[in-house]
Motif scaffolding. Structure first.
Motif, PDB file in Angstrom:
ATOM      1  N   ALA A 106      41.224  15.983 -25.409  1.00  0.00           N
ATOM      2  CA  ALA A 106      42.173  15.008 -24.863  1.00  0.00           C
ATOM      3  C   ALA A 106      43.110  15.670 -23.863  1.00  0.00           C
ATOM      4  O   ALA A 106      43.466  15.071 -22.836  1.00  0.00           O
ATOM      5  CB  ALA A 106      42.958  14.368 -25.999  1.00  0.00           C
ATOM      6  N   GLY A 110      42.968  14.256 -20.223  1.00  0.00           N
ATOM      7  CA  GLY A 110      44.196  13.633 -19.768  1.00  0.00           C
ATOM      8  C   GLY A 110      45.010  14.471 -18.813  1.00  0.00           C
ATOM      9  O   GLY A 110      46.010  13.993 -18.258  1.00  0.00           O
ATOM     10  N   CYS A 112      47.103  16.729 -19.311  1.00  0.00           N
ATOM     11  CA  CYS A 112      48.500  16.861 -19.730  1.00  0.00           C
ATOM     12  C   CYS A 112      48.769  18.302 -20.166  1.00  0.00           C
ATOM     13  O   CYS A 112      47.868  19.148 -20.171  1.00  0.00           O
ATOM     14  CB  CYS A 112      48.819  15.884 -20.862  1.00  0.00           C
ATOM     15  SG  CYS A 112      47.742  16.031 -22.301  1.00  0.00           S
ATOM     16  N   CYS A 115      48.768  18.362 -26.381  1.00  0.00           N
ATOM     17  CA  CYS A 115      48.296  17.179 -27.084  1.00  0.00           C
ATOM     18  C   CYS A 115      48.323  17.469 -28.582  1.00  0.00           C
ATOM     19  O   CYS A 115      48.039  18.589 -29.010  1.00  0.00           O
ATOM     20  CB  CYS A 115      46.884  16.822 -26.626  1.00  0.00           C
ATOM     21  SG  CYS A 115      46.283  15.275 -27.291  1.00  0.00           S
ATOM     22  N   LEU A 206      50.159  12.630 -26.334  1.00  0.00           N
ATOM     23  CA  LEU A 206      49.939  13.389 -25.107  1.00  0.00           C
ATOM     24  C   LEU A 206      51.297  13.691 -24.493  1.00  0.00           C
ATOM     25  O   LEU A 206      52.113  12.781 -24.299  1.00  0.00           O
ATOM     26  CB  LEU A 206      49.067  12.611 -24.121  1.00  0.00           C
ATOM     27  CG  LEU A 206      47.616  12.368 -24.541  1.00  0.00           C
ATOM     28  CD1 LEU A 206      47.494  11.067 -25.321  1.00  0.00           C
ATOM     29  CD2 LEU A 206      46.697  12.326 -23.339  1.00  0.00           C
ATOM     30  N   PHE A 214      52.473   9.908 -16.639  1.00  0.00           N
ATOM     31  CA  PHE A 214      51.521   9.008 -17.297  1.00  0.00           C
ATOM     32  C   PHE A 214      51.476   7.670 -16.556  1.00  0.00           C
ATOM     33  O   PHE A 214      52.252   6.758 -16.821  1.00  0.00           O
ATOM     34  CB  PHE A 214      51.905   8.805 -18.765  1.00  0.00           C
ATOM     35  CG  PHE A 214      51.721  10.036 -19.599  1.00  0.00           C
ATOM     36  CD1 PHE A 214      50.462  10.499 -19.923  1.00  0.00           C
ATOM     37  CD2 PHE A 214      52.825  10.747 -20.047  1.00  0.00           C
ATOM     38  CE1 PHE A 214      50.292  11.648 -20.669  1.00  0.00           C
ATOM     39  CE2 PHE A 214      52.662  11.889 -20.805  1.00  0.00           C
ATOM     40  CZ  PHE A 214      51.393  12.350 -21.118  1.00  0.00           C
ATOM     41  N   ARG A 218      45.970   7.295 -16.532  1.00  0.00           N
ATOM     42  CA  ARG A 218      46.046   8.171 -17.707  1.00  0.00           C
ATOM     43  C   ARG A 218      46.239   7.361 -18.982  1.00  0.00           C
ATOM     44  O   ARG A 218      45.800   7.791 -20.059  1.00  0.00           O
ATOM     45  CB  ARG A 218      47.163   9.188 -17.514  1.00  0.00           C
ATOM     46  CG  ARG A 218      46.839  10.215 -16.426  1.00  0.00           C
ATOM     47  CD  ARG A 218      47.834  11.342 -16.355  1.00  0.00           C
ATOM     48  NE  ARG A 218      47.366  12.376 -15.456  1.00  0.00           N
ATOM     49  CZ  ARG A 218      47.632  12.431 -14.158  1.00  0.00           C
ATOM     50  NH1 ARG A 218      48.371  11.483 -13.614  1.00  0.00           N
ATOM     51  NH2 ARG A 218      47.162  13.409 -13.401  1.00  0.00           N
ATOM     52  N   HIS A 219      46.888   6.217 -18.888  1.00  0.00           N
ATOM     53  CA  HIS A 219      46.945   5.309 -20.043  1.00  0.00           C
ATOM     54  C   HIS A 219      45.526   4.875 -20.433  1.00  0.00           C
ATOM     55  O   HIS A 219      45.183   4.839 -21.618  1.00  0.00           O
ATOM     56  CB  HIS A 219      47.805   4.089 -19.711  1.00  0.00           C
ATOM     57  CG  HIS A 219      49.261   4.302 -19.940  1.00  0.00           C
ATOM     58  ND1 HIS A 219      49.915   3.848 -21.063  1.00  0.00           N
ATOM     59  CD2 HIS A 219      50.207   4.929 -19.200  1.00  0.00           C
ATOM     60  CE1 HIS A 219      51.194   4.162 -20.996  1.00  0.00           C
ATOM     61  NE2 HIS A 219      51.396   4.832 -19.870  1.00  0.00           N
ATOM     62  N   THR A 221      42.727   6.467 -19.800  1.00  0.00           N
ATOM     63  CA  THR A 221      42.007   7.622 -20.344  1.00  0.00           C
ATOM     64  C   THR A 221      42.365   7.850 -21.807  1.00  0.00           C
ATOM     65  O   THR A 221      41.487   8.097 -22.644  1.00  0.00           O
ATOM     66  CB  THR A 221      42.341   8.881 -19.522  1.00  0.00           C
ATOM     67  OG1 THR A 221      41.950   8.677 -18.164  1.00  0.00           O
ATOM     68  CG2 THR A 221      41.604  10.097 -20.077  1.00  0.00           C
ATOM     69  N   ALA A 222      43.651   7.763 -22.133  1.00  0.00           N
ATOM     70  CA  ALA A 222      44.081   7.938 -23.526  1.00  0.00           C
ATOM     71  C   ALA A 222      43.498   6.856 -24.420  1.00  0.00           C
ATOM     72  O   ALA A 222      43.054   7.132 -25.549  1.00  0.00           O
ATOM     73  CB  ALA A 222      45.607   7.928 -23.594  1.00  0.00           C
TER      74      ALA A 222
END
Length: 296
Positions: A106, A110, A112, A115, A206, A214, A218-219, A221-222
């Motif tokens: 993730a 993502g 980020c 996570c 994340l 975000f 990306r929302h 993708t999550a």
């Protein structure tokens, strides 16, 4: 080039369109440059500028094509990552291994900074199961405590939930801002992991050290990640509740061994029944047929 009220031009100004072409023989159209000219400008007046626009259009076409190729390459990488993610989920033997797989993949998908996966086991208690790039997460650490506090607040207010750091903190306040004080993050996105039929089994957090990170992509993708992880996580948590699961798994692994390895396994453990028989022979107790035991 179209003068006012001519060739479909309904504007009061002259209009010119320069196609963005890439490739031999004109190539594929990547876009177009549209220019409006001052009133009174004719095609002969704009020929020099039109040549400059055509020259710039060729470079613009190359730039647009490079951006499209980069976008396609990024999309292909995301698809390959998701394929690896699904394969690793299906081969995870327990909740700990599955959680580590989820958080690491993730974080990569993502893009980020960190996570975490919070698991909800039977009862209202939430527990930190894994953090990306950390082999073993301490569920009693300050990081775990503040993450669980953040998830509890998100669960009560509604999911998915996006939290942003409001201001710099120099000390703990005993509230939700303690998470940002200890994590040094700017944003946190909390998404619930729910199987198709059932309650929430966990939460994916994340985190990003960048502001306004975000976005809608990306929302999405999550949301895709938690959808793929929901069923394997639920199956693993249900399997953990089976009585004597550890012994049953050992027996199943033993039965899957080849015959030669199974015999070797038995020879290495022959001392166990031998020790039990020796203990019974030396123990000073005589069993009567009535079922009573008397010391000699």
């Amino acid at each position: 080039f179209a003068e006012p009220a001519m060739n479909g031009n309904r504007c009061d100004h002259a209009l010119s369109i320069s196609p963005l072409l890439h490739g031999k023989g004109g190539g594929a159209v990547q876009g177009a440059q549209i220019c409006w000219w001052p009133k009174g400008r004719t095609k002969s007046d704009a020929e020099g500028a039109m040549q400059l626009l055509d020259f710039l259009a060729a470079y613009c076409a190359r730039m647009v094509r490079a951006q499209r190729l980069e976008s396609m390459s990024h999309l292909s990488g995301q698809l390959q990552l998701m394929t690896q993610f699904l394969g690793e989920l299906s081969s995870s033997p327990d909740a700990k291994t599955l959680a580590i797989t989820v958080v690491n993949r993730a974080r990569e998908a993502g893009e980020c900074d960190r996570c975490a996966l919070i698991v909800s086991r039977p009862g209202p208690k939430l527990q930190l199961e894994a953090i990306s790039s950390v082999p073993s997460a301490d569920p009693h650490s300050t990081t775990a405590r503040t993450l669980v506090q953040l998830v509890e607040h998100a669960r009560d207010t509604g999911l998915p939930a996006l939290f942003r750091k409001a201001s710099e903190k120099t000390e703990e306040k005993g509230d939700l801002s303690d998470y940002f004080y200890h994590s040094h993050m700017q944003e946190a996105l909390v998404v619930g992991i729910r199987p198709p039929s059932g309650d929430l089994d966990g939460f994916l957090v994340l985190e990003s050290a960048r502001t306004n990170f975000f976005d809608q992509a990306r929302h999405a993708t999550a949301a895709s990640l938690v959808t793929q992880a929901a069923v394997p996580l639920h199956t693993t948590l249900v399997r953990e509740q089976i009585p004597m699961r550890g012994w049953l798994e050992r027996i199943a692994r033993w039965r899957r061994l080849p015959p030669a390895e199974r015999k070797q396994w038995q020879r290495r453990r022959l001392w166990i029944p031998a020790a039990a028989l020796l203990a019974l022979a030396l123990f000073p107790v005589r069993l009567q047929f009535t079922g009573e035991a008397k010391l000699l």
